[in-house]
Motif scaffolding. Sequence first.
Motif, short mmCIF file in Angstrom:
data_model
loop_
_atom_site.label_atom_id
_atom_site.label_comp_id
_atom_site.label_asym_id
_atom_site.label_seq_id
_atom_site.Cartn_x
_atom_site.Cartn_y
_atom_site.Cartn_z
N UNK A 165 0.71 -1.21 0.07
CA UNK A 165 0.14 -0.20 0.14
C UNK A 165 0.76 1.26 -0.05
N UNK A 166 1.88 1.03 0.81
CA UNK A 166 2.89 2.26 0.71
C UNK A 166 3.53 2.46 -0.65
N UNK A 167 3.95 1.45 -1.27
CA UNK A 167 4.46 1.54 -2.49
C UNK A 167 3.39 2.21 -3.84
N UNK A 168 2.11 1.49 -3.54
CA UNK A 168 1.18 2.02 -4.33
C UNK A 168 0.67 3.79 -4.25
N UNK A 169 0.69 3.82 -3.10
CA UNK A 169 0.63 5.44 -2.64
C UNK A 169 1.99 6.22 -3.43
N UNK A 170 2.99 5.76 -3.50
CA UNK A 170 3.90 6.43 -4.19
C UNK A 170 4.38 6.23 -5.55
N UNK A 171 3.40 5.35 -6.13
CA UNK A 171 3.41 5.28 -7.56
C UNK A 171 4.38 4.15 -7.94
N UNK A 172 4.82 3.34 -6.93
CA UNK A 172 5.80 2.33 -7.34
C UNK A 172 5.13 1.16 -7.49
N UNK A 173 4.33 0.64 -8.76
CA UNK A 173 3.39 -0.54 -8.75
C UNK A 173 4.21 -1.54 -9.00
N UNK A 174 5.48 -1.43 -9.44
CA UNK A 174 6.23 -2.93 -9.64
C UNK A 174 6.60 -3.57 -8.31
N UNK A 175 7.21 -2.54 -7.34
CA UNK A 175 7.31 -3.09 -6.04
C UNK A 175 6.10 -3.42 -5.15
N UNK A 176 4.94 -2.68 -5.36
CA UNK A 176 3.73 -2.78 -4.74
C UNK A 176 3.19 -4.41 -5.35
N UNK A 177 3.21 -4.53 -6.29
CA UNK A 177 2.93 -6.13 -6.87
C UNK A 177 3.95 -7.13 -6.25
N UNK A 178 5.06 -6.75 -6.06
CA UNK A 178 5.89 -7.80 -5.38
C UNK A 178 5.72 -8.08 -4.01
N UNK A 179 5.22 -6.84 -3.47
CA UNK A 179 4.96 -7.18 -2.04
C UNK A 179 3.39 -7.99 -2.05
N UNK A 180 2.75 -7.71 -2.98
CA UNK A 180 1.45 -8.12 -2.89
C UNK A 180 1.40 -9.73 -3.03
N UNK A 181 2.42 -9.99 -3.82
CA UNK A 181 2.85 -11.47 -4.00
C UNK A 181 3.39 -12.20 -3.02
N UNK A 182 4.16 -11.57 -2.39
CA UNK A 182 4.92 -12.02 -1.00
C UNK A 182 3.71 -12.15 -0.04
N UNK A 183 2.83 -11.19 0.17
CA UNK A 183 1.67 -11.50 0.94
C UNK A 183 0.85 -12.63 0.73
N UNK A 184 0.45 -12.85 -0.59
CA UNK A 184 -0.18 -14.24 -0.81
C UNK A 184 0.62 -15.31 -0.50
N UNK A 185 1.93 -15.42 -0.59
CA UNK A 185 2.79 -16.53 -0.26
C UNK A 185 2.66 -16.83 1.39
N UNK A 186 2.80 -15.73 1.94
CA UNK A 186 2.83 -15.85 3.47
C UNK A 186 1.54 -16.28 3.71
N UNK A 187 0.35 -15.87 3.49
CA UNK A 187 -0.83 -16.33 3.76
C UNK A 187 -1.33 -18.01 3.50
N UNK A 188 -0.32 -18.37 2.40
CA UNK A 188 -0.35 -19.75 2.05
C UNK A 188 0.23 -20.59 3.01
N UNK A 189 1.23 -20.19 3.69
CA UNK A 189 2.11 -21.06 4.51
C UNK A 189 1.41 -21.37 5.81
N UNK A 190 1.44 -22.49 6.30
CA UNK A 190 0.90 -23.03 7.41
C UNK A 190 1.51 -22.60 8.87
#
Length: 84
Positions: free
Chosen positions: A59-84
Motif C-alpha cells: 500500500x505504501x508503494x502504491x501510494x508512491x506510484x511504485x506499482x512494480x514494487x507494490x505487486x512484489x509485496x502483494x505476491x509475497x503477502x499471498x505466499x505468506x498467507x498460504x504458508x501454514x
Amino acid sequence: MKILLTTAAFVAFTLSLSPASAAMMACTTDNMMKSAAAMGGTPDTPAKMAANKEMAMANTDMSNGKMKSACMHYMKSQKAMSMK
C-alpha cells in the motif's frame, strides 16, 4: 483519492483474509481489495502478521506510484498467507 483507496484496501485487508483465498491472483487493485476482504476470519498467526506487513508495504508503494514494487509485496503477502 489514491491514499484514501489505499488506506481502505489496507483496512479491509487487515480485517479479512481466509485460507480459501490463498490462490495467487493477478496484481490489480480489485484483487488486492478481494484479498484484504478475505483475511479477517483467520486467527492471528505469524503467517498473517507477515502478510499484513507485506500488504502495508504494498500500500505504501502504491501510494508512491511504485506499482512494480507494490505487486512484489502483494505476491509475497499471498505466499505468506498460504504458508501454514
